[in-house]
Design an enzyme around this catalytic site. Structure first.
Site, PDB file in Angstrom:
ATOM      1  N   THR A 112       0.849  -1.173   0.000  1.00 17.05           N
ATOM      2  CA  THR A 112       0.000   0.000   0.000  1.00 17.05           C
ATOM      3  C   THR A 112       0.890   1.229   0.000  1.00 17.05           C
ATOM      4  O   THR A 112       1.683   1.408   0.919  1.00 17.05           O
ATOM      5  CB  THR A 112      -0.905   0.017   1.243  1.00 17.05           C
ATOM      6  OG1 THR A 112      -1.662  -1.193   1.272  1.00 17.05           O
ATOM      7  CG2 THR A 112      -1.845   1.198   1.220  1.00 17.05           C
ATOM      8  N   SER A 115       0.174   7.095  -0.721  1.00 18.18           N
ATOM      9  CA  SER A 115      -0.900   7.921  -1.273  1.00 18.18           C
ATOM     10  C   SER A 115      -2.202   7.160  -1.467  1.00 18.18           C
ATOM     11  O   SER A 115      -3.194   7.741  -1.882  1.00 18.18           O
ATOM     12  CB  SER A 115      -0.465   8.511  -2.620  1.00 18.18           C
ATOM     13  OG  SER A 115      -0.215   7.487  -3.557  1.00 18.18           O
ATOM     14  N   CYS A 116      -2.214   5.874  -1.159  1.00 16.58           N
ATOM     15  CA  CYS A 116      -3.411   5.072  -1.422  1.00 16.58           C
ATOM     16  C   CYS A 116      -3.657   4.102  -0.287  1.00 16.58           C
ATOM     17  O   CYS A 116      -2.813   3.262   0.003  1.00 16.58           O
ATOM     18  CB  CYS A 116      -3.279   4.310  -2.733  1.00 16.58           C
ATOM     19  SG  CYS A 116      -4.705   3.256  -3.085  1.00 16.58           S
ATOM     20  N   GLY A 117      -4.812   4.228   0.357  1.00 12.94           N
ATOM     21  CA  GLY A 117      -5.104   3.364   1.489  1.00 12.94           C
ATOM     22  C   GLY A 117      -5.830   2.089   1.131  1.00 12.94           C
ATOM     23  O   GLY A 117      -5.970   1.204   1.967  1.00 12.94           O
ATOM     24  N   CYS A 119      -5.163   0.477  -2.026  1.00 12.25           N
ATOM     25  CA  CYS A 119      -4.401  -0.225  -3.059  1.00 12.25           C
ATOM     26  C   CYS A 119      -4.013  -1.619  -2.586  1.00 12.25           C
ATOM     27  O   CYS A 119      -3.658  -1.809  -1.423  1.00 12.25           O
ATOM     28  CB  CYS A 119      -3.137   0.549  -3.414  1.00 12.25           C
ATOM     29  SG  CYS A 119      -3.442   2.200  -4.069  1.00 12.25           S
TER      30      CYS A 119
END
Length: 290
Positions: A112, A115-117, A119
């Site tokens: 992860t 910037s992406c929780g 993903c």
């Protein structure tokens, strides 16, 4: 050992020409592997610091735990480098007996990013979680003037941002008073209490650190609170608020359309562009007191 910030040499240039060399402070960003009962669960990029809060909050957001007793132990013992030194980049979690481990569809098969929780989630169905708490049933009333003051109050707690300029922040505020006994005005004698501020290169990590702190303090569900964030309001941040029982999420920037939809569904008051003098209410504005 991991560090929240690091010094690097840079060369600064200006429009007038020339340049000067100097040291600059940068936000740390390192991988953190989370293991549940000896099994790898996910790897996330984060700013080192408050790692146990981050892990606990992440497990709340994933619907794995909901109370502090659900976690028996967290430690760094599994993270040892080739030189035999502890890396502090692996956290082992031991769940309490009776706490069901996540099914395989929830495992993150890629890391992860900061910037992406969401993903790396293995399935579309695993993205949306069902909260054990009910933000929609929270009767808190939010005076607009008090809500508009939260970004500035959050900013005073952003110590890492002061030195790096490169991290997000999340702050948890509890609103005092008894909405049921104030004649419906929502007014109270005190200002909101700042409970916790956390910073991270990932905005979702900053929120997880706040939620994890609250879990470890035995404060969930987070009734009568507002979660103030320094960036935009995404789907994942609304979901994390809902999973912790937070009735209101305020952001200094814009929400996404999906974030608004989820806020409507879960009963979370969603505010955007909250910058001291005004804000936009996108969902459940009935909690606001002009």
């Amino acid at each position: 050992m991991t560090r929240a910030s690091q010094r690097r040499r840079v060369h600064r240039y200006t429009a007038e020409g020339g340049g000067t060399g100097r040291a600059d402070t940068l936000a740390g960003e390192e991988p953190l592997e989370i293991r549940l009962d000896g099994r790898a669960f996910t790897v996330t990029m984060r700013t080192p610091g408050h790692d146990f809060d981050l892990v606990a909050g992440f497990l709340v957001s994933e619907g794995v735990v909901r109370a502090p007793d659900d976690i028996v132990r967290m430690d760094y013992r599994s993270g040892v480098g080739p030189d035999g030194q502890r890396t502090y980049n692996v956290v082992e979690v031991r769940l309490a007996p009776g706490v069901a481990p996540p099914d395989t569809s929830m495992e993150r098969h890629v890391y992860t990013s900061s910037s992406c929780g969401v993903c790396g989630t293995a399935s579309i169905e695993a993205v949306t979680k069902v909260s054990s708490f009910d933000p929609a049933g929270d009767p808190v009333r939010l005076p607009v003037t008090a809500v508009l003051a939260l970004p500035d109050r959050l900013r005073t707690g952003q110590k890492l941002f002061d030195t790096t300029g490169g991290v997000h922040a999340a702050g948890l505020f509890r609103f005092p008073g008894n909405p049921a006994g104030d004649g419906g005005t929502g007014q109270d004698a005190g200002e909101p209490e700042l409970l916790c501020v956390r910073e991270d290169v990932g905005r979702h990590n900053a929120v997880d650190k706040v939620v994890g702190w609250a879990l470890r303090q035995g404060l969930l569900p987070l009734r009568s609170t507002v979660l103030q964030v320094s960036g935009r309001a995404s789907f994942e941040l609304v979901q994390k608020a809902s999973m912790a029982g937070v009735p209101a999420l305020a952001a200094v920037s814009a929400p996404s359309a999906l974030a608004v939809d989820l806020a409507e569904q879960t009963g979370v008051t969603l505010l955007g562009f909250s910058r001291g003098t005004s804000c936009n209410a996108y969902a459940h504005r009935e909690r606001l007191v002009p």
